[in-house]
Scaffold this active site. Sequence first.
Site, short mmCIF file in Angstrom:
data_model
loop_
_atom_site.label_atom_id
_atom_site.label_comp_id
_atom_site.label_asym_id
_atom_site.label_seq_id
_atom_site.Cartn_x
_atom_site.Cartn_y
_atom_site.Cartn_z
N ASP A 324 -14.51 -19.80 -44.64
CA ASP A 324 -13.52 -19.12 -43.81
C ASP A 324 -12.82 -20.21 -43.01
OD1 ASP A 324 -12.17 -17.07 -42.40
OD2 ASP A 324 -13.61 -17.26 -40.77
N ASP A 516 -17.89 -16.76 -39.91
CA ASP A 516 -18.34 -16.60 -38.52
C ASP A 516 -19.36 -15.49 -38.36
OD1 ASP A 516 -16.90 -14.25 -38.71
OD2 ASP A 516 -15.27 -14.89 -37.42
N ASP A 520 -16.76 -11.46 -41.53
CA ASP A 520 -17.01 -11.81 -42.93
C ASP A 520 -18.32 -11.26 -43.47
OD1 ASP A 520 -14.63 -13.38 -43.26
OD2 ASP A 520 -15.57 -14.91 -42.03
#
Length: 622
Positions: A324, A516, A520
Amino acid sequence: MKEYRYECFSFLMLIGGILASHFEQSWFAAEHVRLIWYLIAILPVGLPVLKEALESLKEKDFANEFMLMSLAAIGAFIIGQYPEGVAIMLFYAVGEKLQDNAVDKARDNIRALLDMRPQTASVLREGELQIVTPAEVQIGETIEIKVGERVPLDGTLQNESVLMNTAALTGESVPRFFKQSEEVLAGMIPSDRIIHLIVNRSADQSVLSRVLKMVEEAAERKAPTEVFMRKIARIYTPVVMGIALLIMALPFCYSLLQPTFSYVFAEWLYKALVFLVIACPCALVVSIPLGYFGGIGAASRRGILFKGGNYLDAITKIDTVVFDKTGTLTTGKFKLDKVIGIVAEEEVLQYIVSAESQSNHPMAKAVIEYARQENIPILPVEFSREMAGYGLETKINGQQIMVGNYRLLDKFHITYPIELRSIPESLILCARDQQYIGYVVLVDELKEDAHQAILDLKKLGVRQIEILSGDKDALVQSIARKLGIDKAYGNLLPSGKVEHLEALKQEGRQVAFVGDGINDAPVLALSDVGVAMGALGSDVAIETADVVIQNDHPSQLATAIKIGKYTRRIVWQNITFAFVVKIIILILGTGGLATLWEAVFADSGVALLAICNAMRIGKLLK
Protein backbone atom coordinates in the site's frame (compact mmCIF):
# COMPACT_ATOMS: atom_id res chain seq x y z
CA MET A 1 25.28 -24.82 38.16
CA LYS A 2 22.74 -25.35 40.96
CA GLU A 3 20.05 -26.39 38.48
CA TYR A 4 22.40 -29.11 37.16
CA ARG A 5 23.26 -30.55 40.61
CA TYR A 6 21.59 -33.91 39.94
CA GLU A 7 23.25 -34.23 36.55
CA CYS A 8 26.63 -33.29 38.08
CA PHE A 9 26.20 -35.93 40.79
CA SER A 10 25.35 -38.63 38.21
CA PHE A 11 28.26 -37.54 36.02
CA LEU A 12 30.75 -37.74 38.90
CA MET A 13 29.42 -41.16 39.90
CA LEU A 14 29.67 -42.35 36.29
CA ILE A 15 33.27 -41.11 35.89
CA GLY A 16 34.20 -42.55 39.30
CA GLY A 17 32.86 -45.96 38.35
CA ILE A 18 34.60 -45.96 34.97
CA LEU A 19 37.94 -44.98 36.60
CA ALA A 20 37.54 -47.63 39.32
CA SER A 21 37.00 -50.30 36.66
CA HIS A 22 39.86 -49.03 34.54
CA PHE A 23 42.37 -49.16 37.42
CA GLU A 24 40.94 -52.51 38.58
CA GLN A 25 40.12 -51.45 42.13
CA SER A 26 39.47 -54.56 44.20
CA TRP A 27 36.57 -53.07 46.15
CA PHE A 28 34.80 -52.36 42.85
CA ALA A 29 35.27 -55.86 41.37
CA ALA A 30 32.16 -57.43 42.94
CA GLU A 31 29.11 -57.36 40.62
CA HIS A 32 26.69 -56.29 43.37
CA VAL A 33 28.94 -53.34 44.28
CA ARG A 34 29.03 -52.16 40.66
CA LEU A 35 25.22 -52.56 40.37
CA ILE A 36 24.54 -50.54 43.53
CA TRP A 37 27.08 -47.88 42.50
CA TYR A 38 25.51 -47.32 39.08
CA LEU A 39 21.94 -47.53 40.46
CA ILE A 40 22.81 -44.65 42.79
CA ALA A 41 24.30 -42.84 39.77
CA ILE A 42 21.23 -43.28 37.56
CA LEU A 43 18.45 -42.55 40.07
CA PRO A 44 18.72 -38.70 40.11
CA VAL A 45 18.50 -38.44 36.30
CA GLY A 46 16.51 -41.59 35.58
CA LEU A 47 13.59 -41.34 38.00
CA PRO A 48 12.02 -38.25 36.32
CA VAL A 49 12.17 -40.01 32.92
CA LEU A 50 10.70 -43.23 34.34
CA LYS A 51 7.93 -41.20 35.97
CA GLU A 52 7.07 -39.57 32.62
CA ALA A 53 7.10 -43.00 30.96
CA LEU A 54 4.67 -44.40 33.57
CA GLU A 55 2.39 -41.35 33.20
CA SER A 56 2.37 -41.95 29.43
CA LEU A 57 1.45 -45.61 29.97
CA LYS A 58 -1.53 -44.53 32.08
CA GLU A 59 -2.63 -42.37 29.12
CA LYS A 60 -2.13 -45.40 26.81
CA ASP A 61 0.71 -43.62 25.01
CA PHE A 62 3.27 -46.37 24.45
CA ALA A 63 5.38 -44.69 21.78
CA ASN A 64 7.35 -41.70 23.02
CA GLU A 65 10.94 -40.78 23.83
CA PHE A 66 10.44 -41.42 27.56
CA MET A 67 9.55 -45.06 26.85
CA LEU A 68 12.49 -45.46 24.47
CA MET A 69 15.00 -44.03 26.94
CA SER A 70 13.58 -46.08 29.83
CA LEU A 71 13.63 -49.35 27.85
CA ALA A 72 17.19 -48.68 26.63
CA ALA A 73 18.51 -47.90 30.13
CA ILE A 74 16.72 -50.86 31.77
CA GLY A 75 17.96 -53.17 29.01
CA ALA A 76 21.55 -51.95 29.49
CA PHE A 77 21.34 -52.79 33.20
CA ILE A 78 19.85 -56.24 32.45
CA ILE A 79 22.88 -57.21 30.36
CA GLY A 80 25.34 -55.65 32.79
CA GLN A 81 26.23 -52.56 30.71
CA TYR A 82 25.76 -50.24 33.70
CA PRO A 83 27.87 -47.24 32.55
CA GLU A 84 26.05 -47.14 29.20
CA GLY A 85 22.68 -47.24 30.99
CA VAL A 86 23.67 -44.29 33.19
CA ALA A 87 25.05 -42.40 30.16
CA ILE A 88 21.76 -42.82 28.27
CA MET A 89 19.75 -41.20 31.07
CA LEU A 90 22.43 -38.62 31.93
CA PHE A 91 22.80 -37.21 28.42
CA TYR A 92 19.03 -37.26 27.92
CA ALA A 93 18.52 -35.33 31.18
CA VAL A 94 21.18 -32.76 30.22
CA GLY A 95 19.54 -32.38 26.82
CA GLU A 96 16.14 -31.76 28.42
CA LYS A 97 17.66 -29.12 30.73
CA LEU A 98 19.40 -27.39 27.84
CA GLN A 99 16.15 -27.46 25.90
CA ASP A 100 14.30 -25.86 28.83
CA ASN A 101 17.02 -23.21 29.15
CA ALA A 102 16.90 -22.50 25.42
CA VAL A 103 13.11 -22.10 25.54
CA ASP A 104 13.47 -19.82 28.57
CA LYS A 105 16.01 -17.73 26.67
CA ALA A 106 13.63 -17.49 23.71
CA ARG A 107 10.90 -16.42 26.14
CA ASP A 108 13.07 -13.69 27.67
CA ASN A 109 11.56 -11.08 25.38
CA ILE A 110 8.04 -12.10 26.36
CA ARG A 111 8.90 -12.14 30.06
CA ALA A 112 10.51 -8.73 29.66
CA LEU A 113 7.25 -7.42 28.20
CA LEU A 114 5.34 -8.99 31.08
CA ASP A 115 7.64 -7.20 33.51
CA MET A 116 6.89 -3.95 31.69
CA ARG A 117 3.26 -4.03 32.77
CA PRO A 118 3.14 -1.86 35.90
CA GLN A 119 1.36 -3.31 38.92
CA THR A 120 -0.07 0.06 39.98
CA ALA A 121 -1.59 3.15 38.39
CA SER A 122 -1.97 6.71 39.77
CA VAL A 123 -5.55 7.73 39.02
CA LEU A 124 -6.98 11.21 39.63
CA ARG A 125 -10.22 10.94 41.64
CA GLU A 126 -11.97 13.85 43.35
CA GLY A 127 -8.89 16.03 42.90
CA GLU A 128 -6.52 13.55 44.53
CA LEU A 129 -4.18 10.88 43.21
CA GLN A 130 -5.06 7.34 44.28
CA ILE A 131 -2.74 4.35 43.82
CA VAL A 132 -4.74 1.39 42.47
CA THR A 133 -4.15 -1.63 40.26
CA PRO A 134 -4.55 -1.00 36.50
CA ALA A 135 -7.56 -3.36 36.46
CA GLU A 136 -9.40 -0.99 38.84
CA VAL A 137 -9.09 2.03 36.53
CA GLN A 138 -12.19 2.76 34.46
CA ILE A 139 -12.26 3.96 30.85
CA GLY A 140 -12.51 7.76 30.82
CA GLU A 141 -10.58 8.28 34.07
CA THR A 142 -7.38 10.36 34.13
CA ILE A 143 -4.07 8.79 35.17
CA GLU A 144 -0.72 10.43 35.92
CA ILE A 145 2.66 8.98 34.91
CA LYS A 146 5.92 10.43 36.19
CA VAL A 147 9.18 10.65 34.21
CA GLY A 148 10.78 7.21 34.00
CA GLU A 149 7.60 5.33 34.99
CA ARG A 150 5.92 2.92 32.60
CA VAL A 151 2.47 3.79 31.29
CA PRO A 152 0.06 1.24 32.83
CA LEU A 153 -2.87 1.70 30.42
CA ASP A 154 -3.58 2.95 26.90
CA GLY A 155 -4.83 6.52 26.87
CA THR A 156 -5.12 9.87 25.10
CA LEU A 157 -2.40 12.42 25.89
CA GLN A 158 -3.60 15.57 27.66
CA ASN A 159 -0.23 17.38 27.69
CA GLU A 160 0.74 19.62 24.79
CA SER A 161 3.66 17.32 23.88
CA VAL A 162 6.01 14.71 25.33
CA LEU A 163 9.00 12.52 24.35
CA MET A 164 8.23 8.83 24.94
CA ASN A 165 10.53 5.81 25.09
CA THR A 166 8.66 3.26 22.95
CA ALA A 167 11.27 0.46 22.98
CA ALA A 168 8.95 -1.97 24.79
CA LEU A 169 6.57 -2.02 21.85
CA THR A 170 8.57 -1.03 18.77
CA GLY A 171 12.12 -2.09 19.57
CA GLU A 172 13.32 1.45 18.76
CA SER A 173 15.84 3.06 21.10
CA VAL A 174 15.20 6.62 19.82
CA PRO A 175 12.42 8.40 21.79
CA ARG A 176 9.30 9.32 19.86
CA PHE A 177 7.53 12.69 19.98
CA PHE A 178 3.80 12.68 20.87
CA LYS A 179 1.40 15.60 20.61
CA GLN A 180 -1.79 16.40 22.50
CA SER A 181 -4.76 14.08 21.74
CA GLU A 182 -2.48 11.36 20.32
CA GLU A 183 -2.75 7.86 21.75
CA VAL A 184 -0.05 6.70 24.21
CA LEU A 185 0.23 2.94 24.80
CA ALA A 186 0.88 0.85 27.90
CA GLY A 187 4.57 -0.01 28.29
CA MET A 188 5.87 3.34 26.99
CA ILE A 189 7.90 5.65 29.27
CA PRO A 190 7.73 9.49 29.39
CA SER A 191 11.26 10.89 29.04
CA ASP A 192 10.95 14.61 29.77
CA ARG A 193 7.87 15.44 31.86
CA ILE A 194 4.96 14.20 33.98
CA ILE A 195 2.04 13.34 31.72
CA HIS A 196 -1.71 12.87 32.10
CA LEU A 197 -3.76 10.44 30.03
CA ILE A 198 -7.46 9.81 29.68
CA VAL A 199 -7.77 6.02 29.68
CA ASN A 200 -9.40 4.64 26.52
CA ARG A 201 -8.94 0.86 27.03
CA SER A 202 -9.23 -1.47 29.99
CA ALA A 203 -6.10 -3.26 31.27
CA ASP A 204 -6.88 -6.57 29.57
CA GLN A 205 -7.61 -4.85 26.24
CA SER A 206 -4.48 -2.70 26.07
CA VAL A 207 -2.29 -3.04 22.98
CA LEU A 208 0.54 -4.45 25.14
CA SER A 209 -1.76 -7.16 26.55
CA ARG A 210 -2.97 -8.08 23.06
CA VAL A 211 0.62 -8.20 21.74
CA LEU A 212 1.67 -10.46 24.63
CA LYS A 213 -1.25 -12.78 24.01
CA MET A 214 -0.46 -12.91 20.30
CA VAL A 215 3.23 -13.75 20.81
CA GLU A 216 2.44 -16.39 23.42
CA GLU A 217 -0.13 -18.01 21.12
CA ALA A 218 2.32 -17.94 18.20
CA ALA A 219 4.21 -20.93 19.61
CA GLU A 220 1.01 -22.99 19.30
CA ARG A 221 0.75 -22.40 15.54
CA LYS A 222 3.08 -24.99 14.09
CA ALA A 223 5.09 -24.63 10.88
CA PRO A 224 4.43 -27.25 8.14
CA THR A 225 7.90 -28.76 8.72
CA GLU A 226 7.20 -29.10 12.43
CA VAL A 227 3.74 -30.59 11.89
CA PHE A 228 5.14 -33.07 9.34
CA MET A 229 7.95 -34.20 11.66
CA ARG A 230 5.51 -34.65 14.55
CA LYS A 231 3.28 -36.82 12.38
CA ILE A 232 6.31 -38.85 11.30
CA ALA A 233 7.41 -39.23 14.94
CA ARG A 234 4.03 -40.74 15.90
CA ILE A 235 4.52 -43.47 13.28
CA TYR A 236 8.30 -43.64 13.54
CA THR A 237 8.53 -44.39 17.29
CA PRO A 238 6.36 -47.55 17.38
CA VAL A 239 8.07 -48.80 14.19
CA VAL A 240 11.47 -48.36 15.87
CA MET A 241 10.30 -50.30 18.93
CA GLY A 242 8.99 -53.06 16.68
CA ILE A 243 12.25 -53.31 14.73
CA ALA A 244 14.24 -53.46 17.99
CA LEU A 245 12.04 -56.36 19.11
CA LEU A 246 12.60 -58.13 15.78
CA ILE A 247 16.39 -57.69 16.13
CA MET A 248 16.15 -59.90 19.24
CA ALA A 249 13.42 -62.28 18.03
CA LEU A 250 14.44 -63.11 14.45
CA PRO A 251 17.92 -64.49 15.30
CA PHE A 252 16.28 -66.65 17.99
CA CYS A 253 13.78 -68.01 15.47
CA TYR A 254 16.62 -68.62 13.01
CA SER A 255 18.55 -70.55 15.68
CA LEU A 256 15.57 -72.91 16.06
CA LEU A 257 15.75 -73.69 12.33
CA GLN A 258 19.56 -73.80 12.20
CA PRO A 259 20.99 -75.59 15.27
CA THR A 260 24.52 -74.66 14.14
CA PHE A 261 23.67 -70.95 14.68
CA SER A 262 24.58 -69.93 18.21
CA TYR A 263 22.05 -67.47 19.68
CA VAL A 264 23.32 -65.41 22.62
CA PHE A 265 20.47 -63.42 24.17
CA ALA A 266 22.69 -60.75 25.77
CA GLU A 267 24.47 -60.10 22.47
CA TRP A 268 21.26 -59.57 20.47
CA LEU A 269 19.62 -57.58 23.27
CA TYR A 270 22.66 -55.29 23.22
CA LYS A 271 22.30 -54.83 19.43
CA ALA A 272 18.57 -54.10 19.86
CA LEU A 273 19.36 -51.52 22.53
CA VAL A 274 21.95 -49.88 20.28
CA PHE A 275 19.35 -49.64 17.52
CA LEU A 276 16.69 -48.36 19.95
CA VAL A 277 18.86 -45.56 21.29
CA ILE A 278 20.22 -44.56 17.87
CA ALA A 279 16.76 -44.42 16.33
CA CYS A 280 15.20 -42.29 19.10
CA PRO A 281 13.87 -39.08 17.44
CA CYS A 282 14.84 -36.79 20.34
CA ALA A 283 16.99 -34.45 18.24
CA LEU A 284 14.11 -33.85 15.83
CA VAL A 285 11.29 -33.67 18.40
CA VAL A 286 13.28 -31.19 20.51
CA SER A 287 15.20 -29.00 18.08
CA ILE A 288 12.59 -28.29 15.39
CA PRO A 289 9.97 -26.58 17.59
CA LEU A 290 12.81 -24.90 19.50
CA GLY A 291 14.14 -23.49 16.21
CA TYR A 292 10.78 -21.95 15.31
CA PHE A 293 10.24 -20.65 18.82
CA GLY A 294 13.71 -19.07 18.71
CA GLY A 295 12.80 -17.40 15.40
CA ILE A 296 9.58 -15.96 16.87
CA GLY A 297 11.54 -14.68 19.89
CA ALA A 298 14.30 -13.14 17.76
CA ALA A 299 11.68 -11.37 15.61
CA SER A 300 9.68 -10.03 18.55
CA ARG A 301 12.86 -8.52 20.04
CA ARG A 302 13.09 -6.47 16.86
CA GLY A 303 9.47 -5.31 16.97
CA ILE A 304 8.26 -7.90 14.43
CA LEU A 305 5.43 -10.14 15.63
CA PHE A 306 4.87 -13.43 13.79
CA LYS A 307 1.53 -14.99 14.64
CA GLY A 308 2.94 -18.51 14.31
CA GLY A 309 5.82 -20.67 13.14
CA ASN A 310 3.81 -21.40 9.99
CA TYR A 311 4.25 -17.77 8.90
CA LEU A 312 8.02 -17.97 9.52
CA ASP A 313 7.99 -20.71 6.89
CA ALA A 314 5.54 -18.94 4.56
CA ILE A 315 7.50 -15.67 4.43
CA THR A 316 10.57 -17.50 3.06
CA LYS A 317 8.60 -18.51 -0.06
CA ILE A 318 7.44 -14.99 -0.95
CA ASP A 319 8.38 -13.96 -4.50
CA THR A 320 6.06 -10.94 -4.84
CA VAL A 321 5.60 -8.05 -2.40
CA VAL A 322 2.71 -5.64 -2.83
CA PHE A 323 2.76 -2.38 -0.87
CA ASP A 324 0.00 0.00 0.00
CA LYS A 325 1.31 3.57 -0.41
CA THR A 326 -0.04 5.89 2.25
CA GLY A 327 1.32 5.14 5.72
CA THR A 328 3.40 2.23 4.38
CA LEU A 329 5.96 3.67 1.94
CA THR A 330 5.09 7.26 2.75
CA THR A 331 4.77 8.88 6.16
CA GLY A 332 0.99 9.16 5.83
CA LYS A 333 1.24 12.56 7.53
CA PHE A 334 0.02 14.99 4.90
CA LYS A 335 0.72 18.70 4.94
CA LEU A 336 -1.46 21.28 3.24
CA ASP A 337 0.68 22.90 0.55
CA LYS A 338 -1.64 25.36 -1.21
CA VAL A 339 -5.28 26.28 -1.94
CA ILE A 340 -6.59 27.00 -5.46
CA GLY A 341 -10.14 28.25 -6.11
CA ILE A 342 -12.36 29.86 -8.71
CA VAL A 343 -14.05 31.56 -5.76
CA ALA A 344 -12.29 33.02 -2.70
CA GLU A 345 -9.59 30.61 -1.51
CA GLU A 346 -10.64 31.18 2.13
CA GLU A 347 -14.15 30.04 1.24
CA VAL A 348 -12.91 26.88 -0.54
CA LEU A 349 -10.67 26.01 2.39
CA GLN A 350 -13.42 26.57 4.96
CA TYR A 351 -15.83 24.28 3.12
CA ILE A 352 -13.19 21.54 2.80
CA VAL A 353 -12.14 21.85 6.46
CA SER A 354 -15.74 21.76 7.69
CA ALA A 355 -16.64 18.71 5.58
CA GLU A 356 -13.43 16.84 6.47
CA SER A 357 -14.10 17.37 10.18
CA GLN A 358 -16.49 14.40 9.78
CA SER A 359 -13.74 12.04 8.54
CA ASN A 360 -10.81 10.12 10.08
CA HIS A 361 -8.84 9.84 6.83
CA PRO A 362 -5.15 10.93 7.10
CA MET A 363 -5.73 13.65 4.51
CA ALA A 364 -8.70 14.94 6.50
CA LYS A 365 -6.59 15.09 9.66
CA ALA A 366 -3.96 17.16 7.82
CA VAL A 367 -6.55 19.70 6.69
CA ILE A 368 -8.07 19.95 10.18
CA GLU A 369 -4.61 20.38 11.77
CA TYR A 370 -3.89 23.22 9.33
CA ALA A 371 -7.22 24.83 10.19
CA ARG A 372 -6.45 24.60 13.93
CA GLN A 373 -3.05 26.24 13.46
CA GLU A 374 -4.48 29.02 11.26
CA ASN A 375 -7.61 29.50 13.46
CA ILE A 376 -9.97 28.79 10.55
CA PRO A 377 -13.53 28.40 11.94
CA ILE A 378 -15.32 25.11 11.21
CA LEU A 379 -18.89 25.55 9.97
CA PRO A 380 -21.70 23.37 11.41
CA VAL A 381 -22.30 20.26 9.27
CA GLU A 382 -26.03 19.50 8.93
CA PHE A 383 -25.57 16.18 7.09
CA SER A 384 -22.59 13.99 6.18
CA ARG A 385 -22.17 10.77 4.20
CA GLU A 386 -18.76 9.20 3.63
CA MET A 387 -18.23 7.08 0.50
CA ALA A 388 -15.18 4.80 0.76
CA GLY A 389 -12.75 5.50 -2.08
CA TYR A 390 -14.58 8.67 -3.15
CA GLY A 391 -14.97 11.27 -0.42
CA LEU A 392 -17.75 13.04 1.46
CA GLU A 393 -21.18 14.39 0.60
CA THR A 394 -22.23 16.98 3.19
CA LYS A 395 -24.72 19.75 3.78
CA ILE A 396 -23.41 23.05 5.15
CA ASN A 397 -25.51 26.24 5.52
CA GLY A 398 -28.22 24.54 3.46
CA GLN A 399 -25.84 23.94 0.56
CA GLN A 400 -24.65 20.58 -0.81
CA ILE A 401 -20.86 20.42 -0.39
CA MET A 402 -18.94 17.61 -2.12
CA VAL A 403 -15.34 17.05 -0.94
CA GLY A 404 -13.14 14.26 -2.31
CA ASN A 405 -11.25 13.00 -5.36
CA TYR A 406 -11.96 12.99 -9.09
CA ARG A 407 -14.08 9.85 -8.79
CA LEU A 408 -16.48 11.64 -6.45
CA LEU A 409 -17.05 14.50 -8.88
CA ASP A 410 -17.32 12.06 -11.81
CA LYS A 411 -19.87 10.00 -9.86
CA PHE A 412 -22.10 13.05 -9.48
CA HIS A 413 -21.38 14.29 -13.04
CA ILE A 414 -19.68 17.49 -11.84
CA THR A 415 -17.32 19.02 -14.40
CA TYR A 416 -13.84 20.27 -13.39
CA PRO A 417 -10.69 21.34 -15.30
CA ILE A 418 -9.29 18.21 -16.99
CA GLU A 419 -5.70 19.44 -16.46
CA LEU A 420 -6.10 18.74 -12.72
CA ARG A 421 -5.64 15.04 -13.52
CA SER A 422 -2.02 15.66 -14.56
CA ILE A 423 -1.05 17.09 -11.14
CA PRO A 424 0.91 14.31 -9.36
CA GLU A 425 0.31 15.56 -5.79
CA SER A 426 -2.74 14.56 -3.77
CA LEU A 427 -5.72 16.88 -4.21
CA ILE A 428 -8.99 17.36 -2.34
CA LEU A 429 -11.55 18.77 -4.76
CA CYS A 430 -14.58 20.74 -3.63
CA ALA A 431 -17.95 21.34 -5.30
CA ARG A 432 -20.88 23.45 -4.08
CA ASP A 433 -24.39 22.70 -5.28
CA GLN A 434 -23.06 20.59 -8.17
CA GLN A 435 -20.52 23.26 -9.21
CA TYR A 436 -16.75 22.81 -8.93
CA ILE A 437 -15.21 25.66 -6.86
CA GLY A 438 -11.57 24.66 -6.16
CA TYR A 439 -9.14 22.31 -4.46
CA VAL A 440 -6.32 22.01 -1.93
CA VAL A 441 -2.93 20.37 -2.57
CA LEU A 442 -1.49 17.98 0.02
CA VAL A 443 2.03 16.55 0.09
CA ASP A 444 3.06 13.23 1.61
CA GLU A 445 6.78 12.45 1.98
CA LEU A 446 8.50 9.11 1.53
CA LYS A 447 9.65 7.37 4.69
CA GLU A 448 13.38 7.62 5.37
CA ASP A 449 14.00 3.90 4.87
CA ALA A 450 11.63 3.36 1.91
CA HIS A 451 14.49 3.23 -0.64
CA GLN A 452 16.48 0.84 1.55
CA ALA A 453 13.43 -1.38 1.99
CA ILE A 454 13.09 -1.90 -1.77
CA LEU A 455 16.85 -2.50 -2.23
CA ASP A 456 16.91 -5.06 0.60
CA LEU A 457 13.93 -6.95 -0.82
CA LYS A 458 15.57 -7.17 -4.25
CA LYS A 459 18.80 -8.47 -2.65
CA LEU A 460 16.75 -11.18 -0.93
CA GLY A 461 15.47 -12.39 -4.30
CA VAL A 462 11.97 -10.91 -4.33
CA ARG A 463 11.23 -10.99 -8.06
CA GLN A 464 8.35 -8.53 -8.25
CA ILE A 465 7.46 -5.47 -6.15
CA GLU A 466 4.27 -3.49 -6.76
CA ILE A 467 2.29 -0.61 -5.30
CA LEU A 468 -1.51 -0.67 -5.08
CA SER A 469 -3.15 2.55 -3.96
CA GLY A 470 -6.42 4.41 -3.94
CA ASP A 471 -4.55 7.62 -4.72
CA LYS A 472 -4.49 8.93 -8.25
CA ASP A 473 -2.33 7.09 -10.70
CA ALA A 474 0.02 10.01 -11.51
CA LEU A 475 1.10 10.30 -7.87
CA VAL A 476 1.48 6.53 -7.45
CA GLN A 477 3.64 6.31 -10.60
CA SER A 478 5.79 9.20 -9.34
CA ILE A 479 6.42 7.39 -6.03
CA ALA A 480 7.19 4.13 -7.89
CA ARG A 481 9.79 5.85 -10.10
CA LYS A 482 11.53 7.38 -7.07
CA LEU A 483 11.77 3.95 -5.40
CA GLY A 484 12.71 1.94 -8.49
CA ILE A 485 9.46 -0.07 -8.48
CA ASP A 486 8.41 -1.27 -11.95
CA LYS A 487 4.70 -1.83 -11.42
CA ALA A 488 2.34 0.55 -9.66
CA TYR A 489 -1.43 1.02 -9.86
CA GLY A 490 -3.47 3.96 -8.63
CA ASN A 491 -7.15 4.92 -8.53
CA LEU A 492 -7.99 1.55 -6.95
CA LEU A 493 -10.98 0.97 -4.71
CA PRO A 494 -10.62 -1.76 -2.02
CA SER A 495 -12.38 -4.17 -4.39
CA GLY A 496 -9.84 -3.32 -7.12
CA LYS A 497 -6.95 -4.24 -4.81
CA VAL A 498 -8.62 -7.58 -4.09
CA GLU A 499 -9.07 -8.30 -7.81
CA HIS A 500 -5.44 -7.44 -8.52
CA LEU A 501 -4.19 -9.69 -5.72
CA GLU A 502 -6.40 -12.55 -6.91
CA ALA A 503 -4.89 -12.19 -10.40
CA LEU A 504 -1.36 -12.43 -8.97
CA LYS A 505 -2.26 -15.57 -7.02
CA GLN A 506 -3.79 -17.15 -10.14
CA GLU A 507 -0.40 -16.64 -11.82
CA GLY A 508 1.08 -18.84 -9.08
CA ARG A 509 2.72 -15.99 -7.18
CA GLN A 510 3.46 -16.23 -3.46
CA VAL A 511 2.30 -12.78 -2.37
CA ALA A 512 2.98 -10.69 0.73
CA PHE A 513 0.77 -7.62 1.07
CA VAL A 514 2.00 -4.78 3.28
CA GLY A 515 -0.60 -2.27 4.44
CA ASP A 516 -1.78 -0.20 7.37
CA GLY A 517 -4.05 -2.94 8.66
CA ILE A 518 -7.22 -0.85 8.75
CA ASN A 519 -8.41 -0.05 5.24
CA ASP A 520 -6.57 -3.02 3.74
CA ALA A 521 -8.10 -5.83 5.82
CA PRO A 522 -9.54 -7.71 2.77
CA VAL A 523 -6.19 -7.89 0.92
CA LEU A 524 -4.27 -8.65 4.12
CA ALA A 525 -6.53 -11.67 4.61
CA LEU A 526 -6.30 -12.75 0.96
CA SER A 527 -2.49 -12.63 0.64
CA ASP A 528 -0.21 -15.57 1.46
CA VAL A 529 1.40 -13.42 4.16
CA GLY A 530 -0.40 -10.30 5.34
CA VAL A 531 1.88 -7.72 6.95
CA ALA A 532 0.43 -4.86 9.01
CA MET A 533 2.74 -1.86 9.11
CA GLY A 534 2.95 0.33 12.22
CA ALA A 535 -0.51 -0.73 13.35
CA LEU A 536 -0.13 -1.14 17.11
CA GLY A 537 -3.40 0.56 17.86
CA SER A 538 -5.43 -1.30 15.28
CA ASP A 539 -7.59 -4.23 16.35
CA VAL A 540 -8.11 -5.04 12.67
CA ALA A 541 -4.34 -5.31 12.10
CA ILE A 542 -3.77 -7.69 14.98
CA GLU A 543 -6.77 -9.81 13.99
CA THR A 544 -6.23 -9.89 10.21
CA ALA A 545 -2.48 -9.72 9.58
CA ASP A 546 -0.14 -12.70 9.85
CA VAL A 547 2.83 -10.49 10.73
CA VAL A 548 2.71 -7.17 12.58
CA ILE A 549 5.63 -4.73 12.21
CA GLN A 550 5.30 -2.57 15.30
CA ASN A 551 7.07 0.53 14.00
CA ASP A 552 6.61 2.40 10.74
CA HIS A 553 9.74 1.05 9.01
CA PRO A 554 9.10 -0.80 5.72
CA SER A 555 12.72 -2.02 5.83
CA GLN A 556 11.65 -4.31 8.68
CA LEU A 557 9.93 -6.52 6.09
CA ALA A 558 13.36 -7.59 4.77
CA THR A 559 14.42 -8.30 8.36
CA ALA A 560 11.32 -10.48 8.81
CA ILE A 561 12.21 -12.47 5.66
CA LYS A 562 15.82 -12.88 6.87
CA ILE A 563 14.60 -14.19 10.23
CA GLY A 564 12.33 -16.66 8.43
CA LYS A 565 15.20 -17.84 6.21
CA TYR A 566 17.66 -18.14 9.12
CA THR A 567 15.09 -20.14 11.09
CA ARG A 568 14.30 -22.46 8.20
CA ARG A 569 18.01 -22.96 7.44
CA ILE A 570 18.82 -23.95 11.03
CA VAL A 571 15.78 -26.26 11.26
CA TRP A 572 16.86 -28.11 8.12
CA GLN A 573 20.48 -28.21 9.30
CA ASN A 574 19.25 -29.99 12.43
CA ILE A 575 17.07 -32.42 10.46
CA THR A 576 19.88 -33.27 8.01
CA PHE A 577 22.55 -33.60 10.70
CA ALA A 578 20.35 -35.82 12.89
CA PHE A 579 19.45 -38.19 10.05
CA VAL A 580 22.99 -38.42 8.66
CA VAL A 581 24.54 -39.25 12.04
CA LYS A 582 21.81 -41.75 12.89
CA ILE A 583 22.11 -43.53 9.54
CA ILE A 584 25.92 -43.81 9.91
CA ILE A 585 25.67 -45.24 13.44
CA LEU A 586 22.83 -47.58 12.39
CA ILE A 587 25.01 -48.99 9.59
CA LEU A 588 27.90 -49.44 12.05
CA GLY A 589 25.54 -50.99 14.57
CA THR A 590 24.22 -53.47 12.02
CA GLY A 591 27.79 -54.64 11.44
CA GLY A 592 28.42 -54.87 15.16
CA LEU A 593 30.87 -51.94 15.06
CA ALA A 594 28.81 -49.48 17.12
CA THR A 595 28.45 -49.71 20.90
CA LEU A 596 25.92 -48.10 23.23
CA TRP A 597 28.37 -45.20 23.65
CA GLU A 598 28.12 -44.37 19.93
CA ALA A 599 24.36 -44.85 20.18
CA VAL A 600 24.18 -42.35 23.08
CA PHE A 601 26.05 -39.79 20.94
CA ALA A 602 23.78 -40.47 17.95
CA ASP A 603 20.77 -39.67 20.13
CA SER A 604 21.50 -37.38 23.07
CA GLY A 605 24.72 -35.97 21.63
CA VAL A 606 23.03 -35.00 18.37
CA ALA A 607 20.10 -33.55 20.34
CA LEU A 608 22.49 -31.38 22.37
CA LEU A 609 24.22 -30.10 19.23
CA ALA A 610 20.86 -29.44 17.55
CA ILE A 611 19.68 -27.44 20.57
CA CYS A 612 22.88 -25.37 20.55
CA ASN A 613 22.43 -24.77 16.81
CA ALA A 614 18.82 -23.64 17.31
CA MET A 615 20.00 -21.13 19.92
CA ARG A 616 22.17 -19.43 17.24
CA ILE A 617 19.19 -17.78 15.52
CA GLY A 618 19.32 -14.64 17.66
CA LYS A 619 23.11 -14.36 17.30
CA LEU A 620 22.99 -14.67 13.51
CA LEU A 621 20.83 -11.54 13.35
CA LYS A 622 23.08 -9.31 15.45
